[in-house]
Design an enzyme around this catalytic site. Structure first.
Site, PDB file in Angstrom:
ATOM      1  N   ASP A 281      32.049  51.254 -16.340  1.00 11.98           N
ATOM      2  CA  ASP A 281      32.780  51.976 -17.373  1.00 11.98           C
ATOM      3  C   ASP A 281      31.770  52.758 -18.201  1.00 11.98           C
ATOM      4  O   ASP A 281      30.594  52.383 -18.278  1.00 11.98           O
ATOM      5  CB  ASP A 281      33.559  51.005 -18.264  1.00 11.98           C
ATOM      6  CG  ASP A 281      34.403  51.743 -19.307  1.00 11.98           C
ATOM      7  OD1 ASP A 281      35.327  52.477 -18.893  1.00 11.98           O
ATOM      8  OD2 ASP A 281      34.128  51.607 -20.500  1.00 11.98           O
ATOM      9  N   GLU A 283      31.177  54.943 -22.037  1.00 11.15           N
ATOM     10  CA  GLU A 283      31.622  55.381 -23.353  1.00 11.15           C
ATOM     11  C   GLU A 283      31.014  56.752 -23.598  1.00 11.15           C
ATOM     12  O   GLU A 283      29.890  57.022 -23.145  1.00 11.15           O
ATOM     13  CB  GLU A 283      31.217  54.392 -24.436  1.00 11.15           C
ATOM     14  CG  GLU A 283      31.767  52.983 -24.240  1.00 11.15           C
ATOM     15  CD  GLU A 283      33.283  52.920 -24.197  1.00 11.15           C
ATOM     16  OE1 GLU A 283      33.935  53.819 -24.778  1.00 11.15           O
ATOM     17  OE2 GLU A 283      33.825  51.988 -23.567  1.00 11.15           O
ATOM     18  N   HIS A 421      34.830  43.089 -27.488  1.00 12.50           N
ATOM     19  CA  HIS A 421      34.299  43.708 -26.273  1.00 12.50           C
ATOM     20  C   HIS A 421      35.168  44.858 -25.759  1.00 12.50           C
ATOM     21  O   HIS A 421      34.745  45.593 -24.863  1.00 12.50           O
ATOM     22  CB  HIS A 421      34.148  42.666 -25.170  1.00 12.50           C
ATOM     23  CG  HIS A 421      33.161  41.602 -25.496  1.00 12.50           C
ATOM     24  ND1 HIS A 421      33.068  40.415 -24.780  1.00 12.50           N
ATOM     25  CD2 HIS A 421      32.221  41.518 -26.472  1.00 12.50           C
ATOM     26  CE1 HIS A 421      32.120  39.655 -25.301  1.00 12.50           C
ATOM     27  NE2 HIS A 421      31.592  40.306 -26.330  1.00 12.50           N
TER      28      HIS A 421
END
Length: 470
Positions: A281, A283, A421
């Site tokens: 993933d 950000e 998280h």
């Protein structure tokens, strides 16, 4: 061909055929009556009632179909999905008999079966937990023994891929690249020097010393290579020659199922159980692939149906510009976090090596993959990995009418994401990996056992997301 369609779509086609058949029969009857008339009759008066009948008949059948779909077909699909969850992913099958009230005794019977299965699973889980604890104790003892020995240890399969390593070996080779299971040892040591050393292991010679240059850089490692009766090889690195903490506990990372892994097949014919998956993933500074940049990458590796402990990639990325406060409010990454972080070129190359020879997995993958591919020039690599998207996997298992957000999927699979998280790269990557581990048995149970079969199934839901596999 017809049997491969979803139940609800097949029911829709059945009712559509009824509507078409009804209009066809009415039209045939009117034409027959018109042709049998004693006097010539104009056709117009017959057409108007036929059109009216077609509208009314179609509307009636559409209404019946909607009721049937909502009260019969949809509950059957939901019932089967929940039973599969309990059977193949260990998720408790919480059956809603109210939604399935028009299915007669089917729902209560399925609920009774699910409860019986839950009891059996609980008993089995207790036995597995006891055995797991025993293996944990034995692993800790082995770790303690290895900690006392001033050598770093790597076990290789016959294909010269890593099957086991201790933390000291990972520390020593961290300057080359992060150690990972199933990686070719040639990713870390010079291939020519390795070939020369392995050629010496012939006849009665089962162990040789070898000075192995690193695959990158100028460092040379003093090692001993030992053959294991045609089962593989051990590499021992002299730990005393390297500045690492030799007194710290060195947990083992291993998967002995890799010892006899079959040769790689064509990717479309490769069973899903044979793949290494890197679940990741990102950000970012915003939601635009063209205009925004990555500020954090988190990833874990999945092998043989489990998340590999200790094999993680977690890095901040300096985007070269301020992070908008609105983005920081979501993922909590600030300019201070990324101030000393590598740029996307260095971080991307490191992640590319971590994901080598793996299938990339992400939730809503087009966004994350798009950002990586947009930075290929800075990284000096190409992102040509096969890709799986857990949004499409969820649709293949639960149908397109369900919600497929990460939160909804984790709730459906009984996966808990700690609030602290959520919307962090590593937290979301771990949650997505746990979802993948539970989704793979479900798609395999539906008959999609190879990558090609799964790709064909997920492409049926292509309207949800862009296909990234060419």
């Amino acid at each position: 061909m017809f049997s491969s369609l979803s139940l609800r779509f097949r029911v829709f086609l059945f009712f559509a055929l009824l509507a078409i058949g009804g209009v066809g029969l009415a039209a045939g009857s009117m034409i027959f009556g018109w042709m049998r008339a004693d006097l010539p009759l104009p056709l117009g008066p017959f057409v108007t009632p036929l059109i009216l009948f077609a509208f009314l008949n179609t509307g009636l059948i559409l209404a019946i179909w909607l009721l049937f779909d909502e009260n019969v077909a949809k509950p059957i699909e939901q019932l089967s999905s929940k039973l599969r969850l309990g059977a193949h992913s260990g998720v408790k099958a919480d059956l809603d008999t109210k939604e399935a009230r028009y299915l007669g005794d089917l729902a209560p019977a399925a609920q009774a079966l699910a409860r019986t299965a839950d009891t059996s699973v609980t008993e089995m889980a207790t036995q597995i937990a006891a055995e797991t604890q025993r293996l944990k104790v034995e692993t800790e003892r082995l770790t303690a023994v290895l900690t006392e020995a001033p050598v770093a240890t790597i076990l290789l399969s016959k294909a010269q891929e890593i099957v086991l390593y201790d933390r000291q070996a990972a520390d020593i080779l961290s300057g080359v690249a992060q150690l990972r299971l199933r990686a070719p040892i040639a990713d870390y040591f010079d291939p020519d020097a390795l070939r020369s050393a392995f050629r010496q292991l012939q006849g009665d010679i089962v162990e040789v010393p070898a000075s192995l240059p690193s695959a990158i850089g100028q460092h040379v490692f003093e090692t001993r290579i030992k053959a294991l009766s045609n089962e593989g090889y051990m590499i021992f690195i002299d730990a005393e020659a390297h500045p690492v903490d030799q007194t710290a506990s060195r947990p083992l990372v291993f998967d002995f199922a890799l010892m006899n892994r079959d040769a790689t097949k064509d990717i479309r014919d490769t069973p899903l159980s044979d793949f290494c998956f890197v679940v990741f993933d990102t950000e970012t500074t915003g939601l635009s692939i063209e205009k925004d940049s990555i500020v954090q990458i988190g990833a874990v590796r999945v092998l043989n149906g489990r998340v590999v402990d200790g094999e993680v990639f977690d890095s901040y990325v300096n985007p070269g510009r301020p992070i908008p406060p609105a983005s920081t409010q979501i993922h909590h990454v600030t300019d201070a976090h990324v101030a000393d972080a590598p740029d996307i070129g260095a971080a991307g190359r490191a992640f590319h090596h971590f994901a080598r020879d793996a299938v990339l997995v992400a939730h809503n993958a087009p966004f994350d993959i798009g950002l990586l591919r947009a930075s290929e020039t800075q990284m000096g690599v190409e992102w040509t990995h096969p890709v799986l998207d857990t949004v499409l996997l969820s649709a293949a298992v639960f149908g397109t009418t369900e919600e497929h957000s990460l939160d909804a999927l984790c709730d459906r699979l009984s996966i808990t994401i700690p609030a602290a998280h959520r919307h962090t790269a590593m937290g979301d990557a771990i949650a997505t990996a746990e979802a993948l581990v539970k989704l793979l048995p479900l798609v395999q149970a539906k008959g999609h056992k190879t990558f090609g079969q799964l790709l064909q199934e997920t492409r049926k839901h292509g309207r949800l997301l862009k296909d990234l596999n060419g």
